[in-house]
Design a protein around this motif. Structure first.
Motif, PDB file in Angstrom:
ATOM      1  N   UNK A  27       0.581   3.718   2.254  1.00 32.37           N
ATOM      2  CA  UNK A  27       1.534   4.198   3.260  1.00 32.37           C
ATOM      3  C   UNK A  27       2.375   3.044   3.807  1.00 32.37           C
ATOM      4  N   UNK A  28       1.741   1.917   4.113  1.00 36.02           N
ATOM      5  CA  UNK A  28       2.471   0.777   4.674  1.00 36.02           C
ATOM      6  C   UNK A  28       3.503   0.229   3.695  1.00 36.02           C
ATOM      7  N   UNK A  29       3.157   0.240   2.410  1.00 38.84           N
ATOM      8  CA  UNK A  29       4.065  -0.264   1.387  1.00 38.84           C
ATOM      9  C   UNK A  29       5.057   0.805   0.919  1.00 38.84           C
ATOM     10  N   UNK A  30       4.831   2.039   1.357  1.00 38.51           N
ATOM     11  CA  UNK A  30       5.693   3.174   1.006  1.00 38.51           C
ATOM     12  C   UNK A  30       5.822   3.319  -0.515  1.00 38.51           C
ATOM     13  N   UNK A  31       4.651   3.423  -1.176  1.00 36.13           N
ATOM     14  CA  UNK A  31       4.618   3.506  -2.634  1.00 36.13           C
ATOM     15  C   UNK A  31       3.972   4.797  -3.100  1.00 36.13           C
ATOM     16  N   UNK A  32       4.382   5.279  -4.247  1.00 34.99           N
ATOM     17  CA  UNK A  32       3.689   6.382  -4.910  1.00 34.99           C
ATOM     18  C   UNK A  32       2.440   5.805  -5.567  1.00 34.99           C
ATOM     19  N   UNK A  33       1.533   6.670  -5.998  1.00 37.92           N
ATOM     20  CA  UNK A  33       0.353   6.184  -6.714  1.00 37.92           C
ATOM     21  C   UNK A  33       0.758   5.481  -8.009  1.00 37.92           C
ATOM     22  N   UNK A  34       1.793   5.977  -8.656  1.00 36.33           N
ATOM     23  CA  UNK A  34       2.258   5.364  -9.904  1.00 36.33           C
ATOM     24  C   UNK A  34       2.771   3.949  -9.665  1.00 36.33           C
ATOM     25  N   UNK A  35       3.576   3.787  -8.623  1.00 33.00           N
ATOM     26  CA  UNK A  35       4.121   2.458  -8.335  1.00 33.00           C
ATOM     27  C   UNK A  35       3.040   1.511  -7.839  1.00 33.00           C
ATOM     28  N   UNK A  36       2.099   2.042  -7.064  1.00 34.12           N
ATOM     29  CA  UNK A  36       0.996   1.202  -6.598  1.00 34.12           C
ATOM     30  C   UNK A  36       0.153   0.745  -7.784  1.00 34.12           C
ATOM     31  N   UNK A  37      -0.184   1.653  -8.674  1.00 30.00           N
ATOM     32  CA  UNK A  37      -0.990   1.291  -9.849  1.00 30.00           C
ATOM     33  C   UNK A  37      -0.276   0.240 -10.691  1.00 30.00           C
ATOM     34  N   UNK A  38       1.025   0.356 -10.820  1.00 29.40           N
ATOM     35  CA  UNK A  38       1.788  -0.617 -11.613  1.00 29.40           C
ATOM     36  C   UNK A  38       1.715  -2.012 -11.004  1.00 29.40           C
ATOM     37  N   UNK A  39       1.520  -2.102  -9.698  1.00 26.69           N
ATOM     38  CA  UNK A  39       1.394  -3.398  -9.017  1.00 26.69           C
ATOM     39  C   UNK A  39      -0.001  -3.990  -9.137  1.00 26.69           C
ATOM     40  N   UNK A  40      -0.986  -3.163  -9.493  1.00 26.72           N
ATOM     41  CA  UNK A  40      -2.391  -3.602  -9.544  1.00 26.72           C
ATOM     42  C   UNK A  40      -2.657  -4.337 -10.852  1.00 26.72           C
ATOM     43  N   UNK A  41      -2.159  -5.545 -10.915  1.00 30.27           N
ATOM     44  CA  UNK A  41      -2.290  -6.384 -12.102  1.00 30.27           C
ATOM     45  C   UNK A  41      -3.202  -7.555 -11.765  1.00 30.27           C
ATOM     46  N   UNK A  42      -4.253  -7.714 -12.573  1.00 31.54           N
ATOM     47  CA  UNK A  42      -5.188  -8.822 -12.392  1.00 31.54           C
ATOM     48  C   UNK A  42      -4.429 -10.127 -12.612  1.00 31.54           C
ATOM     49  N   UNK A  43      -4.347 -10.993 -11.591  1.00 33.64           N
ATOM     50  CA  UNK A  43      -3.595 -12.239 -11.754  1.00 33.64           C
ATOM     51  C   UNK A  43      -4.204 -13.178 -12.796  1.00 33.64           C
ATOM     52  N   UNK A  44      -5.470 -12.995 -13.125  1.00 35.54           N
ATOM     53  CA  UNK A  44      -6.110 -13.863 -14.119  1.00 35.54           C
ATOM     54  C   UNK A  44      -5.822 -13.430 -15.547  1.00 35.54           C
ATOM     55  N   UNK A  45      -5.644 -12.136 -15.773  1.00 29.55           N
ATOM     56  CA  UNK A  45      -5.446 -11.648 -17.137  1.00 29.55           C
ATOM     57  C   UNK A  45      -4.052 -11.091 -17.380  1.00 29.55           C
ATOM     58  N   UNK A  46      -3.343 -10.740 -16.298  1.00 31.12           N
ATOM     59  CA  UNK A  46      -2.026 -10.129 -16.444  1.00 31.12           C
ATOM     60  C   UNK A  46      -2.088  -8.672 -16.867  1.00 31.12           C
ATOM     61  N   UNK A  47      -3.264  -8.062 -16.771  1.00 31.29           N
ATOM     62  CA  UNK A  47      -3.471  -6.683 -17.201  1.00 31.29           C
ATOM     63  C   UNK A  47      -3.513  -5.752 -15.992  1.00 31.29           C
TER      64      UNK A  47
END
Length: 137
Positions: free
Chosen positions: A28-48
């Protein structure tokens, strides 16, 4: 990607929801859909990308989900734009009943996280200041 499997059991009445609450609040604070939020959930160690939008939706709507692994937690921290420790604490509480109590206000954890970024000299100065304000027992 991890977190594709779903447990066969429904949430129990009175079940913990710390990670779900964190996801709902940050989404809610970031004003994102689940799709856009999931796309941001990238492991910084693997890039996945570590979670799918369907997993986030199931979590946030209190449906049964598999507990996240460490890469998923790292990805979620990146996607939610919060420190990894906050996501780990929420997941530990929700999925494993692990309650980490730093202080009632949460300020103690913030101090510890900041202290880790200080030089040894800065930490020594901080300790002297703390001793002057609240002497050790």
């Amino acid at each position: 990607m991890s977190l594709m499997a779903v447990e066969d059991r429904a949430p129990q009445p009175g079940a913990r929801a710390q990670l779900a609450d964190l996801v709902r609040d940050r989404k809610a604070a970031l004003d994102l859909s689940y799709e856009k939020l999931a796309a941001r959930c990238v492991d910084p160690e693997t890039g996945v990308q570590t979670v799918k939008s369907s997993w986030l939706h199931r979590l946030a709507t209190d449906m049964p989900v598999q507990a996240p692994d460490l890469p998923a937690l790292r990805g979620m921290a990146a996607g939610l734009d919060v420190p990894l420790g906050r996501v780990q604490d929420a997941a530990g509480a929700q999925f494993f009943g692990i309650d980490v109590v730093w202080s009632a206000s949460g300020d103690a954890r913030a101090l510890v996280e900041r202290a880790d970024r200080m030089t040894p000299e800065q930490r020594e100065q901080l300790m002297r200041l703390l001793d002057s304000l609240a002497p050790p027992r």
